[in-house]
Write a protein that holds these residues in place. Sequence first.
Motif, PDB file in Angstrom:
ATOM      1  N   LYS A 154     -15.566   1.307   5.270  1.00  0.00           N
ATOM      2  CA  LYS A 154     -14.758   2.496   5.522  1.00  0.00           C
ATOM      3  C   LYS A 154     -13.299   2.060   5.496  1.00  0.00           C
ATOM      4  O   LYS A 154     -12.879   1.190   6.263  1.00  0.00           O
ATOM      5  CB  LYS A 154     -15.104   3.131   6.860  1.00  0.00           C
ATOM      6  N   THR A 156      -9.181   3.164   5.384  1.00  0.00           N
ATOM      7  CA  THR A 156      -8.107   4.140   5.534  1.00  0.00           C
ATOM      8  C   THR A 156      -7.000   3.770   4.567  1.00  0.00           C
ATOM      9  O   THR A 156      -6.484   2.650   4.596  1.00  0.00           O
ATOM     10  CB  THR A 156      -7.565   4.161   6.971  1.00  0.00           C
ATOM     11  N   ARG A 157      -6.638   4.715   3.684  1.00  0.00           N
ATOM     12  CA  ARG A 157      -5.653   4.484   2.629  1.00  0.00           C
ATOM     13  C   ARG A 157      -4.353   5.199   2.944  1.00  0.00           C
ATOM     14  O   ARG A 157      -4.344   6.282   3.516  1.00  0.00           O
ATOM     15  CB  ARG A 157      -6.167   4.975   1.273  1.00  0.00           C
ATOM     16  N   GLU A 158      -3.248   4.566   2.552  1.00  0.00           N
ATOM     17  CA  GLU A 158      -1.951   5.211   2.663  1.00  0.00           C
ATOM     18  C   GLU A 158      -1.652   5.936   1.355  1.00  0.00           C
ATOM     19  O   GLU A 158      -1.558   5.312   0.299  1.00  0.00           O
ATOM     20  CB  GLU A 158      -0.872   4.180   2.964  1.00  0.00           C
ATOM     21  N   VAL A 159      -1.521   7.251   1.433  1.00  0.00           N
ATOM     22  CA  VAL A 159      -1.227   8.070   0.259  1.00  0.00           C
ATOM     23  C   VAL A 159       0.042   8.858   0.531  1.00  0.00           C
ATOM     24  O   VAL A 159       0.559   8.871   1.649  1.00  0.00           O
ATOM     25  CB  VAL A 159      -2.404   9.018  -0.070  1.00  0.00           C
ATOM     26  N   LEU A 163      -2.570   9.857   5.404  1.00  0.00           N
ATOM     27  CA  LEU A 163      -3.656   8.885   5.410  1.00  0.00           C
ATOM     28  C   LEU A 163      -4.934   9.528   4.887  1.00  0.00           C
ATOM     29  O   LEU A 163      -5.230  10.688   5.189  1.00  0.00           O
ATOM     30  CB  LEU A 163      -3.897   8.346   6.827  1.00  0.00           C
ATOM     31  N   GLN A 164      -5.681   8.754   4.118  1.00  0.00           N
ATOM     32  CA  GLN A 164      -6.955   9.219   3.564  1.00  0.00           C
ATOM     33  C   GLN A 164      -8.021   8.192   3.909  1.00  0.00           C
ATOM     34  O   GLN A 164      -7.833   7.002   3.675  1.00  0.00           O
ATOM     35  CB  GLN A 164      -6.840   9.382   2.054  1.00  0.00           C
ATOM     36  N   THR A 165      -9.135   8.631   4.476  1.00  0.00           N
ATOM     37  CA  THR A 165     -10.226   7.732   4.826  1.00  0.00           C
ATOM     38  C   THR A 165     -11.382   7.947   3.855  1.00  0.00           C
ATOM     39  O   THR A 165     -11.851   9.071   3.681  1.00  0.00           O
ATOM     40  CB  THR A 165     -10.701   7.967   6.271  1.00  0.00           C
ATOM     41  N   ILE A 166     -11.803   6.854   3.235  1.00  0.00           N
ATOM     42  CA  ILE A 166     -12.909   6.919   2.279  1.00  0.00           C
ATOM     43  C   ILE A 166     -13.957   5.880   2.655  1.00  0.00           C
ATOM     44  O   ILE A 166     -13.678   4.950   3.422  1.00  0.00           O
ATOM     45  CB  ILE A 166     -12.444   6.686   0.829  1.00  0.00           C
TER      46      ILE A 166
END
Length: 249
Positions: A154, A156-159, A163-166
Amino acid sequence: MKVLVPVKRVIDSNVKARVKSDQTGVDLANVKMSMNPFCEIAVEEAVRQKEKGTVTEIVAVSIGPAQAQETLRTALAMGADRAILVQTDADPEPLAVAKLLKAVVAEEGPNAVVMGKQAIDGDNNATGQMLAALLDWPQATFASGVELSGDKAKVTREVDGGLQTIEVVLPAVITADLRLNEPRYASLPNIMKAKKKPLDVKEASAYGVDLAPRLKVLKVTEPPKRGGGIKVETAADLVMKLKNEAGVL
């Protein structure tokens, strides 16, 4: 779980880069070199996952000249278990690096590749994505948080929007962003232990990857020097200058 962590030798981030007099590139003579900061973050994240018990082995790999062994020793001192240097005096472009890393992945069989999102010299931000495409693995880029559990990660991305969790299925490629963690300083005992950890040196030519450049640098120049600021008397003056002179409103 085995994790492969690619690391790159670059100009130390605290050193001011100098452009060659003929503007063909950056002058590397007598310049302090160190591990790319984003690669340090990737190594730190792998070590933290090992301390949590989710990772059992960390393999650091670097592609570059013989001097890159120093960079790998730093990774070993931070907590990597062993290292591989794919030695070449060429400066391979991102696609060639990705192809070499694909060959190393085929040999090592890691469950994940954790790497910096970009190097501060070329600033391409391309190798991780290219490697994922070549391996046909899922990718989670710009990671500011990583949780490994079983065969899934899992991230968490910085966009741009926040923040986007994939969630991705392993094996996968994860690229580290700046706020993922704060890399540790290697202690003296760990630096001494790193000298005894295995470091294998392999020639890049043995992998059969074409390292010929496909891009041509036309000119490298320093950025223009910043001019001095000005003071304005009122907010109305500020708005007028931003609108009419700066053109940002």
